[in-house]
Design a protein around this motif. Structure first.
Motif, PDB file in Angstrom:
ATOM      1  N   ARG A  47     -46.633  28.811 -55.020  1.00 49.08           N
ATOM      2  CA  ARG A  47     -46.286  28.642 -53.611  1.00 49.08           C
ATOM      3  C   ARG A  47     -47.510  28.354 -52.743  1.00 49.08           C
ATOM      4  O   ARG A  47     -47.386  27.814 -51.651  1.00 49.08           O
ATOM      5  N   SER A  48     -48.685  28.737 -53.213  1.00 44.72           N
ATOM      6  CA  SER A  48     -49.895  28.559 -52.411  1.00 44.72           C
ATOM      7  C   SER A  48     -51.114  28.638 -53.319  1.00 44.72           C
ATOM      8  O   SER A  48     -51.004  28.955 -54.514  1.00 44.72           O
ATOM      9  N   LYS A  49     -52.270  28.385 -52.730  1.00 47.33           N
ATOM     10  CA  LYS A  49     -53.524  28.506 -53.474  1.00 47.33           C
ATOM     11  C   LYS A  49     -53.740  29.949 -53.913  1.00 47.33           C
ATOM     12  O   LYS A  49     -54.216  30.205 -55.027  1.00 47.33           O
TER      13      LYS A  49
END
Length: 227
Positions: A47-49
């Motif tokens: 979903r994200s870094k």
């Protein structure tokens, strides 16, 4: 040899770039390019870094919840120990990735805050389970459940950090021993004595010699009377 799965390639690319450029300077696009995939593929897996760095806590929490749910009142504490071992084994299976995460989170404040928030989720799950197991709505019982859950998490994290630093060659054995230490701090209360049953012994100090007291004490024990 087959090509590693995209999820694994993304994680390896991310940590390599974090080492080279630093966490803040690395973008999602950088990670996807290094892994040889598109931006869409990246978000299909993460979903994200930040999510690349941390394990799938939702899945781990679900595994713990499933293990706890299979226990009965008499096996609840065994289930807690098993659940702790499940989490530790997950990190051990990650191997070098877990150690690289440990180094990274020790350097980046935002990641450290994320890790602390994740730990709180585990502690809450254990606290709720222990509170239900105790079945006592009083404030003192609530505090006891909170303290026990905090001790469970602290024991796991202590062993995990030792393994991450290369100080433990048998982390599973260590976490089992640590959990025994924790559970010894919170003995399971026994059933209350039946009214009128059992024996009550009262200790007191007197100036009389013990040899002079023994006959009277023996009569009391044998006769079951009091004086």
């Amino acid at each position: 040899m087959s090509k590693p799965a995209a999820r694994i390639r993304l994680a390896e690319a991310a940590f390599a770039l974090f080492d080279e450029r630093g966490y803040e300077q690395t973008t999602v696009e950088d990670i996807a390019e290094r892994a040889g995939v598109g931006r869409t593929t990246f978000f299909r897996h993460y979903r994200s870094k930040e999510a690349v760095i941390f394990p799938n806590h939702d899945r781990l929490l679900a595994l713990i919840g499933d293990r706890l749910a299979t226990s009965s009142h008499s096996t609840a504490l065994v289930a807690v120990s098993d659940a702790v071992r499940l989490v530790l084994l997950h990190y051990i299976d990650e191997g070098d990735l877990a150690r690289r995460r440990y180094v990274l989170t020790s350097k980046v404040a935002t990641l450290r805050d994320r890790e602390i928030a994740s730990v709180a989720r585990y502690q809450r799950l254990f606290r709720e389970f222990i509170s239900d197991w105790m079945g006592d709505p009083t404030e003192s019982a609530s505090l006891r459940a909170e303290l026990m859950a905090a001790s469970v998490v602290a024991a796991h994290n202590h062993v995990l950090r030792r393994w991450l630093r290369g100080e433990s060659t048998d982390p599973v054995g260590e976490v089992d021993d640590a959990m025994q230490e924790v559970l010894a701090l919170f003995p399971v209360p026994g059933p209350p004595p039946e009214p009128g049953g059992g024996t009550t012994v009262v200790a007191f100090r007197t100036g009389q010699d013990i040899d002079a007291l023994l006959p009277a004490l023996r009569r009391l024990v044998e006769g079951g009377g009091t004086s």
